[in-house]
Design a protein around this motif. Sequence first.
Motif, PDB file in Angstrom:
ATOM      1  N   TRP A 561      31.066 -37.358 -10.286  1.00  0.00           N
ATOM      2  CA  TRP A 561      29.936 -36.493 -10.620  1.00  0.00           C
ATOM      3  C   TRP A 561      28.727 -36.726  -9.714  1.00  0.00           C
ATOM      4  O   TRP A 561      27.898 -35.833  -9.530  1.00  0.00           O
ATOM      5  N   THR A 562      28.613 -37.926  -9.161  1.00  0.00           N
ATOM      6  CA  THR A 562      27.408 -38.213  -8.379  1.00  0.00           C
ATOM      7  C   THR A 562      27.424 -37.542  -7.003  1.00  0.00           C
ATOM      8  O   THR A 562      26.396 -37.543  -6.325  1.00  0.00           O
ATOM      9  N   ALA A 640      38.054 -32.394 -10.717  1.00  0.00           N
ATOM     10  CA  ALA A 640      37.893 -30.993 -10.300  1.00  0.00           C
ATOM     11  C   ALA A 640      36.603 -30.400 -10.837  1.00  0.00           C
ATOM     12  O   ALA A 640      35.852 -29.739 -10.115  1.00  0.00           O
ATOM     13  N   TYR A 641      36.301 -30.644 -12.124  1.00  0.00           N
ATOM     14  CA  TYR A 641      35.127 -30.035 -12.740  1.00  0.00           C
ATOM     15  C   TYR A 641      33.839 -30.458 -12.036  1.00  0.00           C
ATOM     16  O   TYR A 641      32.882 -29.678 -11.951  1.00  0.00           O
ATOM     17  N   PRO A 652      36.584 -21.913 -16.315  1.00  0.00           N
ATOM     18  CA  PRO A 652      36.625 -22.519 -17.652  1.00  0.00           C
ATOM     19  C   PRO A 652      36.819 -24.031 -17.577  1.00  0.00           C
ATOM     20  O   PRO A 652      37.549 -24.539 -16.725  1.00  0.00           O
ATOM     21  N   VAL A 653      36.155 -24.741 -18.478  1.00  0.00           N
ATOM     22  CA  VAL A 653      36.325 -26.185 -18.621  1.00  0.00           C
ATOM     23  C   VAL A 653      37.300 -26.401 -19.770  1.00  0.00           C
ATOM     24  O   VAL A 653      37.014 -26.053 -20.908  1.00  0.00           O
ATOM     25  N   LEU A 654      38.466 -26.995 -19.462  1.00  0.00           N
ATOM     26  CA  LEU A 654      39.548 -27.108 -20.443  1.00  0.00           C
ATOM     27  C   LEU A 654      40.027 -28.551 -20.510  1.00  0.00           C
ATOM     28  O   LEU A 654      41.091 -28.900 -19.993  1.00  0.00           O
ATOM     29  N   GLU A 660      46.107 -32.448 -12.670  1.00  0.00           N
ATOM     30  CA  GLU A 660      46.831 -31.597 -11.718  1.00  0.00           C
ATOM     31  C   GLU A 660      46.503 -30.125 -11.939  1.00  0.00           C
ATOM     32  O   GLU A 660      46.273 -29.383 -10.980  1.00  0.00           O
ATOM     33  N   LYS A 661      46.468 -29.707 -13.184  1.00  0.00           N
ATOM     34  CA  LYS A 661      46.160 -28.301 -13.461  1.00  0.00           C
ATOM     35  C   LYS A 661      44.703 -28.000 -13.136  1.00  0.00           C
ATOM     36  O   LYS A 661      44.387 -26.935 -12.592  1.00  0.00           O
ATOM     37  N   ALA A 662      43.803 -28.942 -13.468  1.00  0.00           N
ATOM     38  CA  ALA A 662      42.380 -28.724 -13.187  1.00  0.00           C
ATOM     39  C   ALA A 662      42.150 -28.605 -11.685  1.00  0.00           C
ATOM     40  O   ALA A 662      41.454 -27.695 -11.214  1.00  0.00           O
TER      41      ALA A 662
END
Length: 880
Positions: A561-562, A640-641, A652-654, A660-662
Motif C-alpha cells: 500500500w505504501t 492488486a488492490y 470491484p474489491v472482492l 491470483e484472481k485479483a
Amino acid sequence: MGNNHSAKARDFYVRAYELAERYHTEGAEADLDEAIKLYRANLALLSKESRVRAHTLNALGSCLSTRFKSQGALPDLDEAISHHREVLEHCLPGHPLRLLSLDNLGLCLSTRFKSQGALTDLNEATALHQEALEFLPPRHPDRFASLNNLGLCLSTRFKVQGALVDLDRAIALRREALECCPLEHPLRFLALNNLGNCLLTQFKARGKSADLEEGISLHHQALELCPGGHPLRSSALNSLGVSLLTRFKSRSVSADLDSAISRHQEALELLPAGHPDRSTSLNRLGACLEARFESQGTLADLEESVALYHAALELCPPGTSKWDRAARTLSRSLEDRFKWLGSMSDIEEATRLQQALPRLNGHPSLISNGPSELRQIIGDIIHDALGTMPPRLFNTNTGILCNRDAQISEFECSTQYTELLNSVASNATAHDWQPKLDHIRAAIASYFQYATLSHRWNDVEPLLHDIAGHGSIYAMPESGAVMSLAKLQAFCRTAVAQGYSWAWSDTCCIDKTNSVELQESIGSMFLWYQRSALTIVYLSDLPMSPGLGLLSSREWFKRGWTLQELLAPPTMLFYTKDWTLYMDRQSKNHKKDPIVLQELERAADVASRYLTDFHPGMDNARLRLQWASGRRTTRPEDVAYSLFGVFDLHLPVLYGEGKEKALGRLLQEIISQSGDTSVLDWVGEASSFHSCFPTTITPYHRIPYAPTTLSHTAMRRSISRLRQFVSPSDALKLHEKLGGLPLPRFENRRLGLPCIAHRVKAVKRNRTHLDSHVYGIQAMGLKPLEIVSQDALIEEPQNNSPYILIRIWDHTLLDGSEAQGEDVAYRLMAELEQPFSALMIEQMHRGREYKRILASHLIVGRVEDSASIANSELITLDIV
C-alpha cells in the motif's frame, strides 16, 4: 376612549377574528388580507395603555406570520416580530399572556432564521422556547407543543453549528414529547416522526446503527397510525422512505431501497397537483431511483429520475432558493445521463441550468435574496470541495473525529466562515461575482487542507469503532483496542505543528465493516493522498538521529500500500521512531530535498522524476508493476488492490477471491483499456486465472527484455539491404496487414492476441536440469532456439504441431516514424529483424483456444532471413 371608538374597535376586532377563522377554514387569501386591515384599524384606535392592545397585537402578528408563509413577503414577518416583541415587553413574568407571547415570538424568529439565516434569530428563538417550557410543569396540556418548539430549534441549531449537546438535548425533548402522547393520542404520529427524524440526524453525525434502527422503527410506527385516507399519510411515507434510503446507503441492502421507492411512490400519488409538498416528494423519489441506478445500473431508473427532477423543477417558482436547489439536482442528473448515453441535449440543458443558477452567473438575486442565499452558495461549494476528500477527518486542534456534517459545522462556526460571509456580502455585486466565487473556493480549500498519515500498520491499531463517538483522542487512555493510540496522537499533534487543522489516517477514518464504504475508500485513496496538503510518513523502525542511507532497509518500503502513498502526494515529510524529522532535514517537502530525494530513489527503486511528478494511468504499465514487484501485503488480494490508484482503475474489491484472481482482473483491465501487452513479459509460474498471467507480482521484478534500437546509420544500412531481397509492394503489403490487426482484447477470460506466428516444426529434449527440461525448438521463419520448461512437451515430429512461437504485435511500431511511402514499410521490416521476446503457446483440445507454455527462462526469437519477415503469418489467437 369614547364609547363610539370603543364600539368601533370592538367591531373591527370581531370582524377580523371571523375573517381569520374563515381563512383557516376555506383558505381565501382575500379574507386574510381583510383581517389584517381590520386588526390594524383596531390597533390604531387603541391607546398604548389599553388592556386589550396585547390581544390585538398577538392576533395581528399571527395573521402577518401566516401571510408570510403563504406569500413570502419579508416585511410581513418583520412586522409580526415587532408586534410580538411589544407584547412580550409588556407581559412580565406572571402575566397570563407571557407564555403565548414567548411562543409566538419564538416561532416568528425561527421562521425568519429559515428565510435569512441569521443565527441571532435562532439563538433568541431557542431561549424564548426554553423559557416557555419552564412555565409548563409535567402533564400540562401545552407542554407537548412547547417541547416540540424547543426541540426543533435545538435540532436546527445542531445542523448549523454541529454542537452535539444541542442534538442530545433535542432528542431528550423529543422523547419526553413522545411520553406525553399515549397510544390513542391524536398527536402521537407527530411525536414519533419528530423523534425518528432526530435519531436519523444523530446517526449521520455519530454513525451508530442503533440510532438508525430506532429511527426506522419509529417511522414505521408513525406510518401505522396513518392508514389509507389519513391526511398525514404522505408525510409518514416520505419520512420512512428517507430513513430507509439512509440505511441502504449505509448497508447496501437492496430491499431497503426497493421499500423506500415504493413508499415515495405511494406518497407522491397521495399529493395532488398544486400541493406544496409535491416538488419535495418528486425529488425524494428521484433520489431513490438514482441510487438504484448507481447500485444496479438499470438505465430506466436513471431516465425516470431525470423525469421526476424535471417535474419537480416546474413546480418551483423561478428566482427562489427552492428553484435553485431543484435546478442543481436536475443539472447533476442530466450530466450523469450524458455520461451513459452521450446525448448532447442533456449536456446542453445541464449547461443552461447552471448558467441560470445565480451562483454561476452573478445574477443580482444573489444579493437581493440576502444571507440565506449566500449561505446556500457557500454550502454548495463546500459540498463540491468535500466530495473529493475523505468523509471522516480528525480535527487536530480538538482531537475529535468528524464526519462530513461535523466538518461543515466546524467551518460554519469558525471565524474564517464569518469573515468569508462578511467579505463576500460587502463586495458581491453583479459585475464582480465571479471573482467572489473564486475567493469562496480558495477560502474553503484553505480551511479544509488536511494531512495524511502513511505508516506500517502494527498488529493492533485503533479502528473506527474505537474512536468514533468517544471524544478527543488526546484524552483517551492508551489501552485495550487502542494500544497504538500514541502514534495517532503524535500524528495529529505533528499535523497541528505543521499548520494543518485536519488529518486523516487509514486505520480509523474508514469503516472497514461496511463493504460499500471500503470499496469507495480503496477506489479513492490515491486521490486522497494526492490532494492532501502534506503526507506524514512515520517510520517506526528508523532509529533516532539516523545516518544517511538507512531508508532502504525500512519496512515501509517493502509494503504494497505504501507505493501509492509514496507516488501520490506532492508534499511529504519522513519522521523517525521518536517523531523527529529524518536527518533533521528542516525542509517543508522531502521530495524537493535533493539529498533525501536521491535516497528515496534508491530505497524505492523508482526514478526521481516519477517521485516528484507522478500521474496515475497505464503509461509504462510494465514499469509500474516492476515498482510493486518487491512489495508484500498482509491480505493476499491487496497486492492488486493497492495498485488500482496507481493505474487509475476502478474495479470491484472482492476480498476472498484470492491473489491470483485479483491480480488477473487487474492485468486484464490494463490490457483491455490500454492495449499494452508489456505486462505479458514475465517468466515464472502461470496463474489459474489465465495462462498469460503470473501467479504473483514477483516475476515483474526482472528487467523486461529490451529489443535493439537501431541507430540512424544502422537503420539506413538495413533498409538498403532489405530493398535487395524484398520488393516495395511486398514490404507495403506487410505494413498494411500489420496495421489492420486489431488491438488486444479480453472477453470471458479469453485474450484475443494479435501476433506474428511461427509454427513449431520440431521439438527435441536436449537435457534435463533439476525440475526443468531444456528443449531444442525449430519453428518456421526462426533460427533454432532452446527453451527451458517444467512442462513435458510432445517431442515426436508432427505435421500439425500443437505449438506456436509467437511475437506479440506491438502497434507502437507503426507510430513515430517521420519516413514516408516505401521507407515506412522498410523501416518496420528492419525493426522486425531484431531479436524479440517470444511466447510459446499450445493448442488446446477444444481446437480454437491456446494456452501459454510455462518457460523458466526468457525465450528470445531471431528471424531466419528477410524473406521470412515478408512472408510472416499474421493472426489473432484466443489464449486462455
